[in-house]
Design a protein around this motif. Structure first.
Motif, short mmCIF file in Angstrom:
data_model
loop_
_atom_site.label_atom_id
_atom_site.label_comp_id
_atom_site.label_asym_id
_atom_site.label_seq_id
_atom_site.Cartn_x
_atom_site.Cartn_y
_atom_site.Cartn_z
N GLY A 1 -36.54 48.49 24.79
CA GLY A 1 -37.99 48.57 24.59
C GLY A 1 -38.69 47.27 24.88
N SER A 2 -38.51 46.75 26.08
CA SER A 2 -39.05 45.43 26.42
C SER A 2 -40.56 45.45 26.65
CB SER A 2 -38.36 44.88 27.68
OG SER A 2 -38.73 45.64 28.81
N ASN A 3 -41.08 46.59 27.09
CA ASN A 3 -42.51 46.71 27.40
C ASN A 3 -42.95 45.63 28.38
OD1 ASN A 3 -44.88 48.13 27.23
ND2 ASN A 3 -45.57 47.20 25.33
N PHE A 4 -42.04 45.27 29.29
CA PHE A 4 -42.30 44.26 30.33
C PHE A 4 -42.72 42.92 29.72
CE2 PHE A 4 -42.84 48.36 32.36
CZ PHE A 4 -42.25 48.20 33.60
N GLY A 5 -42.28 42.63 28.48
CA GLY A 5 -42.62 41.36 27.84
C GLY A 5 -44.02 41.32 27.26
N PRO B 1 -46.85 42.25 24.16
CA PRO B 1 -46.72 42.10 22.70
C PRO B 1 -46.29 43.33 21.91
CG PRO B 1 -48.77 41.12 23.48
CD PRO B 1 -48.15 41.82 24.64
N GLY B 2 -46.87 44.49 22.13
CA GLY B 2 -46.56 45.64 21.28
C GLY B 2 -45.31 46.39 21.71
N HIS B 3 -44.74 47.11 20.74
CA HIS B 3 -43.61 47.99 21.06
C HIS B 3 -44.11 49.11 21.98
CE1 HIS B 3 -40.65 46.31 18.33
NE2 HIS B 3 -41.55 46.31 17.36
N PRO B 4 -43.32 49.51 22.97
CA PRO B 4 -43.75 50.63 23.81
C PRO B 4 -43.83 51.92 22.97
CG PRO B 4 -41.56 49.86 24.44
CD PRO B 4 -42.04 48.95 23.37
N CYS C 1 -26.94 43.42 27.41
CA CYS C 1 -28.19 43.70 28.14
C CYS C 1 -28.61 42.47 28.95
CB CYS C 1 -29.32 44.08 27.18
SG CYS C 1 -29.16 45.71 26.44
N LEU C 2 -28.47 41.28 28.38
CA LEU C 2 -28.86 40.05 29.08
C LEU C 2 -27.98 39.78 30.29
CD1 LEU C 2 -29.70 37.69 26.09
CD2 LEU C 2 -31.27 39.04 27.50
N LYS C 3 -26.71 40.13 30.19
CA LYS C 3 -25.82 39.99 31.36
C LYS C 3 -26.18 41.04 32.41
CE LYS C 3 -22.04 37.89 28.90
NZ LYS C 3 -21.18 38.20 27.79
N PHE C 4 -26.53 42.22 31.95
CA PHE C 4 -26.88 43.34 32.83
C PHE C 4 -28.17 43.07 33.59
CE2 PHE C 4 -28.96 47.58 33.16
CZ PHE C 4 -28.04 48.21 33.98
N TRP C 5 -29.21 42.53 32.92
CA TRP C 5 -30.51 42.25 33.54
C TRP C 5 -31.10 41.01 32.87
CZ3 TRP C 5 -32.35 43.55 38.00
CH2 TRP C 5 -33.72 43.43 38.29
N PRO C 6 -30.81 39.81 33.39
CA PRO C 6 -31.25 38.56 32.76
C PRO C 6 -32.75 38.45 32.46
CG PRO C 6 -29.60 38.11 34.44
CD PRO C 6 -29.93 39.58 34.55
N PRO C 7 -33.66 39.09 33.20
CA PRO C 7 -35.09 38.96 32.86
C PRO C 7 -35.44 39.42 31.44
CG PRO C 7 -34.91 39.72 35.11
CD PRO C 7 -33.51 39.75 34.52
N TYR C 8 -34.58 40.21 30.79
CA TYR C 8 -34.88 40.60 29.41
C TYR C 8 -35.03 39.37 28.51
CZ TYR C 8 -33.91 45.51 30.50
OH TYR C 8 -33.94 46.78 31.03
N ALA C 9 -34.31 38.29 28.81
CA ALA C 9 -34.44 37.06 28.03
C ALA C 9 -35.85 36.48 28.15
CB ALA C 9 -33.39 36.03 28.47
N THR C 10 -36.41 36.53 29.36
CA THR C 10 -37.78 36.05 29.58
C THR C 10 -38.77 36.91 28.81
OG1 THR C 10 -37.17 35.26 31.77
CG2 THR C 10 -39.53 35.55 31.34
N TYR C 11 -38.58 38.22 28.85
CA TYR C 11 -39.47 39.12 28.10
C TYR C 11 -39.43 38.80 26.61
CZ TYR C 11 -39.37 42.19 32.27
OH TYR C 11 -39.46 42.71 33.53
N GLN C 12 -38.22 38.62 26.06
CA GLN C 12 -38.09 38.34 24.62
C GLN C 12 -38.72 37.00 24.27
OE1 GLN C 12 -36.42 40.34 21.78
NE2 GLN C 12 -38.11 39.02 21.25
N ASP D 1 -43.30 37.83 19.99
CA ASP D 1 -42.84 37.55 18.62
C ASP D 1 -41.97 38.67 18.06
OD1 ASP D 1 -44.14 35.08 18.51
OD2 ASP D 1 -46.01 36.01 17.81
N ARG D 2 -42.16 39.90 18.55
CA ARG D 2 -41.41 41.04 18.02
C ARG D 2 -39.99 41.05 18.59
NH1 ARG D 2 -40.79 45.02 21.86
NH2 ARG D 2 -42.09 44.72 23.70
N GLU D 3 -39.07 41.67 17.86
CA GLU D 3 -37.73 41.86 18.39
C GLU D 3 -37.74 43.11 19.26
OE1 GLU D 3 -33.58 41.31 16.38
OE2 GLU D 3 -34.23 43.36 15.98
N ILE D 4 -37.24 42.98 20.48
CA ILE D 4 -37.16 44.12 21.39
C ILE D 4 -36.22 45.16 20.81
CG2 ILE D 4 -36.32 44.85 23.67
CD1 ILE D 4 -37.42 42.19 24.78
N ARG D 5 -36.73 46.39 20.73
CA ARG D 5 -35.92 47.49 20.19
C ARG D 5 -34.91 47.97 21.22
NH1 ARG D 5 -41.06 50.80 17.62
NH2 ARG D 5 -41.15 49.61 15.67
#
Length: 159
Positions: A82-86, A88-91, A131-142, A146-150
């Motif tokens: 549930g990154s919502n492309f980085g 703020p809100g949860h998708p 997930c971070l190994k699978f698609w590293p951009p998730y780290a940038t989104y997180q 401030d929220r934890e990606i679901r």
């Protein structure tokens, strides 16, 4: 790694993509998925993807959302992020799954009944690392929010 993936990872980590991607990518995926009778999703050329159908949390109306996923072939499950492309809100689809965990996915043209489970604690931490190994951009989104990606694990539901 297929050619162009590094470039797509860089583009998908950009602030411009964060603004444009949430509008463009799902619309294109829906159109191509419909035209190909569920066999193709454009974004799946970068990441595997599903079309999630889940009842709306408030309306109860089935909602269809194209999403990237991390298949867990060894388990026969899928992880939705549930990154919502980085942004703020949860998708919204994550809110829908919390309320209505029984859903359906279209995976490579096959409709599969699933039950979603929100990952927490150690299970979430271990899955997040994969997930971070699978698609590293998730780290940038997180890092941008401030929220934890679901993370949700989808398991086949037996009829």
């Amino acid at each position: 790694m297929p050619p162009g993936i590094k470039l797509m990872q860089k583009v998908s980590s950009s602030r411009l993509f964060m603004k444009v991607g949430p509008h463009f990518v799902p619309a294109m995926d829906r159109a191509v998925h419909k035209l190909t009778r569920g066999k193709v999703m454009l974004s799946a050329q970068m990441l595997p993807g599903v079309i999630l159908t889940v009842k709306g949390a408030k309306s109860g109306i089935p909602r269809r959302t194209p999403l990237a996923c991390m298949p867990e072939e060894e388990r026969g499950t899928w992880v939705l992020i549930g990154s919502n492309f980085g942004r703020p809100g949860h998708p919204v689809w994550t809110v829908n799954l919390l309320k209505n965990p029984d859903a359906e996915i279209s995976w490579k043209g096959t409709d599969i009944a699933v039950t979603a489970r929100l990952l927490e604690g150690e299970e979430r931490a271990e899955t997040w690392e994969r997930c971070l190994k699978f698609w590293p951009p998730y780290a940038t989104y997180q890092a941008r929010i401030d929220r934890e990606i679901r993370l949700f694990r989808l398991e086949r539901r037996t009829p």
